[in-house]
Design a protein around this motif. Sequence first.
Motif, PDB file in Angstrom:
ATOM      1  N   LEU A  11       0.845  -1.185   0.113  1.00 32.72           N
ATOM      2  CA  LEU A  11      -0.069   0.047  -0.033  1.00 32.72           C
ATOM      3  C   LEU A  11       0.942   1.149  -0.010  1.00 32.72           C
ATOM      4  O   LEU A  11       0.598   2.320  -0.849  1.00 32.72           O
ATOM      5  N   LEU A  12       1.796   1.262   0.827  1.00 32.51           N
ATOM      6  CA  LEU A  12       2.760   2.334   0.911  1.00 32.51           C
ATOM      7  C   LEU A  12       3.433   2.540  -0.561  1.00 32.51           C
ATOM      8  O   LEU A  12       3.613   3.691  -1.038  1.00 32.51           O
ATOM      9  N   ALA A  13       3.939   1.532  -1.212  1.00 33.10           N
ATOM     10  CA  ALA A  13       4.545   1.739  -2.510  1.00 33.10           C
ATOM     11  C   ALA A  13       3.596   2.072  -3.387  1.00 33.10           C
ATOM     12  O   ALA A  13       3.917   2.972  -4.434  1.00 33.10           O
ATOM     13  N   ALA A  14       2.312   1.494  -3.413  1.00 32.94           N
ATOM     14  CA  ALA A  14       1.355   2.079  -4.523  1.00 32.94           C
ATOM     15  C   ALA A  14       0.798   3.542  -4.341  1.00 32.94           C
ATOM     16  O   ALA A  14       0.985   4.116  -5.198  1.00 32.94           O
ATOM     17  N   TRP A  15       1.040   4.144  -2.966  1.00 36.23           N
ATOM     18  CA  TRP A  15       0.693   5.528  -2.754  1.00 36.23           C
ATOM     19  C   TRP A  15       1.856   6.277  -3.346  1.00 36.23           C
ATOM     20  O   TRP A  15       1.541   7.413  -3.958  1.00 36.23           O
ATOM     21  N   PHE A  87       0.898   6.417   9.065  1.00 31.38           N
ATOM     22  CA  PHE A  87       1.121   5.774   7.678  1.00 31.38           C
ATOM     23  C   PHE A  87       0.992   7.202   6.812  1.00 31.38           C
ATOM     24  O   PHE A  87       2.042   7.310   5.829  1.00 31.38           O
ATOM     25  N   GLU A  88       0.382   8.198   7.305  1.00 33.82           N
ATOM     26  CA  GLU A  88       0.476   9.157   6.486  1.00 33.82           C
ATOM     27  C   GLU A  88       1.939   9.893   6.277  1.00 33.82           C
ATOM     28  O   GLU A  88       2.523  10.193   5.253  1.00 33.82           O
ATOM     29  N   GLY A  89       2.705   9.771   7.607  1.00 33.13           N
ATOM     30  CA  GLY A  89       3.844  10.254   7.563  1.00 33.13           C
ATOM     31  C   GLY A  89       5.001   9.369   6.906  1.00 33.13           C
ATOM     32  O   GLY A  89       5.777  10.148   6.330  1.00 33.13           O
ATOM     33  N   LEU A  90       4.709   8.310   6.946  1.00 38.00           N
ATOM     34  CA  LEU A  90       5.513   7.410   5.998  1.00 38.00           C
ATOM     35  C   LEU A  90       5.310   7.536   4.558  1.00 38.00           C
ATOM     36  O   LEU A  90       6.208   7.811   3.859  1.00 38.00           O
ATOM     37  N   VAL A  91       4.006   8.012   4.038  1.00 36.04           N
ATOM     38  CA  VAL A  91       3.774   8.332   2.745  1.00 36.04           C
ATOM     39  C   VAL A  91       4.530   9.329   2.197  1.00 36.04           C
ATOM     40  O   VAL A  91       5.100   9.648   1.300  1.00 36.04           O
ATOM     41  N   VAL A  92       4.668  10.550   3.090  1.00 38.73           N
ATOM     42  CA  VAL A  92       5.188  11.835   2.771  1.00 38.73           C
ATOM     43  C   VAL A  92       6.703  11.586   2.889  1.00 38.73           C
ATOM     44  O   VAL A  92       7.441  12.066   1.883  1.00 38.73           O
ATOM     45  N   GLY A 160      15.564   2.161   6.750  1.00 40.56           N
ATOM     46  CA  GLY A 160      15.922   3.160   7.704  1.00 40.56           C
ATOM     47  C   GLY A 160      14.995   4.339   7.710  1.00 40.56           C
ATOM     48  O   GLY A 160      14.627   4.755   9.072  1.00 40.56           O
ATOM     49  N   ILE A 161      14.441   4.872   6.798  1.00 42.91           N
ATOM     50  CA  ILE A 161      13.676   5.958   6.833  1.00 42.91           C
ATOM     51  C   ILE A 161      12.156   5.699   7.384  1.00 42.91           C
ATOM     52  O   ILE A 161      11.624   6.408   7.909  1.00 42.91           O
ATOM     53  N   VAL A 162      11.700   4.478   7.279  1.00 41.24           N
ATOM     54  CA  VAL A 162      10.494   4.007   7.742  1.00 41.24           C
ATOM     55  C   VAL A 162      10.580   3.811   9.060  1.00 41.24           C
ATOM     56  O   VAL A 162       9.737   4.253  10.065  1.00 41.24           O
ATOM     57  N   LEU A 163      11.758   3.198   9.756  1.00 39.93           N
ATOM     58  CA  LEU A 163      12.034   3.143  11.129  1.00 39.93           C
ATOM     59  C   LEU A 163      11.969   4.322  11.882  1.00 39.93           C
ATOM     60  O   LEU A 163      11.733   4.593  12.994  1.00 39.93           O
ATOM     61  N   GLY A 171       0.329  -2.749  12.147  1.00 37.45           N
ATOM     62  CA  GLY A 171      -0.846  -2.346  11.242  1.00 37.45           C
ATOM     63  C   GLY A 171      -1.012  -0.769  10.892  1.00 37.45           C
ATOM     64  O   GLY A 171      -1.846  -0.441  10.226  1.00 37.45           O
ATOM     65  N   GLU A 172       0.043  -0.102  11.354  1.00 39.31           N
ATOM     66  CA  GLU A 172       0.098   1.302  11.054  1.00 39.31           C
ATOM     67  C   GLU A 172       1.485   1.540  10.388  1.00 39.31           C
ATOM     68  O   GLU A 172       1.393   2.453   9.293  1.00 39.31           O
ATOM     69  N   THR A 173       2.561   1.373  10.745  1.00 40.53           N
ATOM     70  CA  THR A 173       3.724   1.691  10.121  1.00 40.53           C
ATOM     71  C   THR A 173       4.846   0.377  10.239  1.00 40.53           C
ATOM     72  O   THR A 173       6.021   0.804   9.519  1.00 40.53           O
TER      73      THR A 173
END
Length: 222
Positions: A11-15, A87-92, A160-163, A171-173
């Motif tokens: 989902l993160l990759a798709a967004w 999750f929104e922060g991960l997308v940005v 690294g950036i995700v962590l 279920g969130e990050t």
Amino acid sequence: MDWTALWLSLLLAAWTVVILLPVAVVMGRFLAYRQFRGKGLVEALVMLPLVLPPTVFGFYMLVAFGRNSPVGDLWQNLFGHQLVFTFEGLVVASVIFNLPFAIQPAQRGFEAIAVEVREAASCCGMSPLRSLWKVELPLAWPGLVTAMVLTFAHTLGEFGIVLMVGGSIPGETKTIAIAIYDRVQGFDDRGAAVMSATLVAISLFTIAITFWLSARVGRRLS
């Protein structure tokens, strides 16, 4: 297999791909066609995530999106929760971190279009937007496909950036890369191996699709 983590990664990759595709078209075309003072600096800034360690980049993202930052404070007021560790922060963060993987292949795709082709489209009375849609995008498509696939595959493997920005909230990050790390830390080598093999298979599949699409488009245009 942590299916929730895998789904979250997909989902993160798709967004990330959906958001970066128009950015890649606009920025790639602009950098390919325009010459201006400071262009080298702009290109260097775009490429910066390639050389910065993900932890360094993640630290600056934390500072930029944290609750005490203007962006973080605005997000908190608008949506009632912080931007980091969501999750929104991960997308940005993923969108910013993947800029070079999206923009550079698109730029190379537009640079490969002969000047005479664009001039002929202009002489035929095509507007810049119509020329982009009817002439340039079909010719630059291999570069755009490469940009999308590289962005998708790179996002799947981000660690690294995700962590740093998202932590490891199930279920969130908690993405598949974080899940693999957690399994290794818990001495669950079999679980880590299964998830790693799944990630390798998905990456190989996406790269194979890139070559297939590029070859097919190339045959159609020749």
